[in-house]
Design an enzyme around this catalytic site. Structure first.
Site, PDB file in Angstrom:
ATOM      1  CE1 TYR A   1      -3.710   2.530   0.973  1.00 39.19           C
ATOM      2  CE2 TYR A   1      -1.834   3.625   1.992  1.00 39.19           C
ATOM      3  CZ  TYR A   1      -3.125   3.658   1.514  1.00 39.19           C
ATOM      4  OH  TYR A   1      -3.829   4.832   1.577  1.00 39.19           O
TER       5      TYR A   1
ATOM      6  CD  GLU B   1      -5.716   4.535  -1.299  1.00 38.36           C
ATOM      7  OE1 GLU B   1      -5.898   4.725  -0.093  1.00 38.36           O
ATOM      8  OE2 GLU B   1      -6.614   4.110  -2.055  1.00 38.36           O
TER       9      GLU B   1
END
Ligand code: ADP
Ligand code: MG
Length: 397
Positions: free
Chosen positions: A109, A197
């Site tokens: 992530y 992101e």
């Protein structure tokens, strides 16, 4: 403003972030055609909506051939996809992205956000990619690695190497990781983003570092500097009430309650919503019509608030500092003559020329309920809605 995954990938790719080969399609046939252009023997079809959680909701599917791609797409196009981020009403699917299937070895992530407390861009990463960051921080908080960018010098390569090391990235891939992080930072800075992101960023079997998903959010107040970003806006993904308001230069956020609010000033709008709640009601919206509450703006605001079918009373709360209550009152009267408002309207005016304003409202002959202070206005709004409701019920019986 949010953009689609495929748009974010294109931007990030221009800044050196590696992405799998992929192409956009507006129909099932085009999707199949796109897969042939891309080549290979396995593809993922990904619903393009402004929300994450598509995988779990059936919006990301692996396909082996043309007919599978077409039938998956037929099930997606025109449908509303409900994920844990869309709310129960879901978001419409009008575009799909077709992408080569990547052999995933590891999912990571990475997120770049604006951290308000440190007033810096913060990098948040985790070796637990694929999961949502909220779940990671709840379940595996120790896996989160953070770094803060000093604006005077920008993101430094050593910081990227440190992150790669902490995530346990193989030393031979450190340089690719540096390039990826620098690419995200570059795009964030260049376009006044508030969020970038990549979840998941993957390490592949053949030692590449690829962004399999991408999300970018931009600062609305900086969009005027980036016309090419403004063009990426997709109104089909926005709350229709909010896009209408944005087109009319009003600051509007739609909510779930039934008391419509028309207020000048963001702080006063917040206080109005709080007071409605305190009085036992639920606001239908946040609406700041700005300092110059001209008749045109007030009329626009009424139209917008009344287009929300759940609104059962409207509370107008105006504080006239630079403005004048008599002008605002004229605006309200004019707006109510132009716009059909068939729910109770409660008006609280305060500030310059308030007596004049009250007289104008009284003389108009319109059924406006006046209030002397905010608490009274909120109570009257809720009272008026409830008695309106019971009148209707008596009428129906
Ligand atoms: P969302 O976050 O909305 O669920 P993602 O783009 O992250 O959508 O896709 C969900 C999951 O599907 C990813 O975590 C990944 O495991 C898988 N996936 C997505 N794209 C690909 C791809 N090109 N190749 C292989 N797997 C993929
Ligand atoms: Mg994702």
């Amino acid at each position: 403003m949010d953009i689609h995954e495929y748009q974010a990938k294109e931007i990030l790719a221009n800044f050196g972030v590696e992405v799998p080969p992929g192409a956009l399609a507006y129909s099932p046939e085009q999707a199949a055609y796109r897969s042939r252009e891309i080549g290979g023997d396995q593809w993922v079809v990904k619903a393009q909506i402004h929300a994450g959680g598509r995988g779990k909701a059936g919006g990301v599917k692996v396909c082996q051939n043309d007919s599978e791609i077409q039938s998956i797409c037929e099930g997606l196009f025109g449908r509303k996809l409900v994920t844990h981020q869309t709310g129960p009403e879901g978001k419409g699917i009008y575009r799909v992205y077709v992408e080569s299937v990547v052999p995933i070895e590891r999912e990571i992530y990475i997120g770049f956000v604006l951290d308000r407390s440190s007033q810096r861009i913060m990098i948040v990463t985790s070796a637990e990619g694929g999961m949502e960051i909220e779940d990671i921080s709840a379940e595996r908080p120790e896996s989160i690695v953070r770094a803060i960018v000093e604006p005077a010098v920008g993101l430094q390569d050593f910081q990227c190497r440190e992150i790669a090391f902490k995530l346990g990235i193989e030393p031979s891939l450190t340089q690719r990781m540096v390039r990826t992080l620098q690419g995200c930072y570059g795009a964030f800075q260049e376009y006044d983003a508030t969020m970038v992101e990549i979840n998941p960023l993957v390490v592949t079997g053949d030692n590449r570092v690829l962004a399999l998903d991408a999300k970018m959010t931009f600062d609305d107040n900086a969009l005027f500097r980036h016309p090419q970003i403004s063009e990426l806006r997709d109104k089909s993904q926005e709350d229709p009430r909010e896009s209408k308001a944005a087109d009319r230069g009003l600051n509007y956020v739609g909510l779930d309650g039934n008391i419509g609010c028309i207020v000048n000033g963001a702080g006063l709008a917040m206080a109005t919503m709080d007071t409605i709640k305190l009085a036992g009601g639920e606001p239908a919206n946040f609406l700041d019509i700005g300092g110059g509450a001209t008749p045109e703006r007030v009329a626009k605001a009424f139209r917008l608030v009344m287009s929300d079918l759940s609104v059962q009373a409207v509370l107008v709360n105006i504080f006239a500092g630079i403005n004048r209550c008599d002008w605002v009152a004229e605006g309200i009267v004019q707006a109510l003559r132009e716009v059909q408002v068939d729910v109770p309207v409660i008006v609280r005016l305060a500030g310059t020329n308030v007596e004049e304003g009250q007289k104008i409202l009284a003389r108009s002959g319109l059924p406006i309920i006046r209030a002397n202070n905010l608490m009274e206005a909120a109570e009257r709004a809720i009272g008026a809605w409830k008695s309106d409701l019971s009148n209707q019920q008596i009428g129906e019986n």
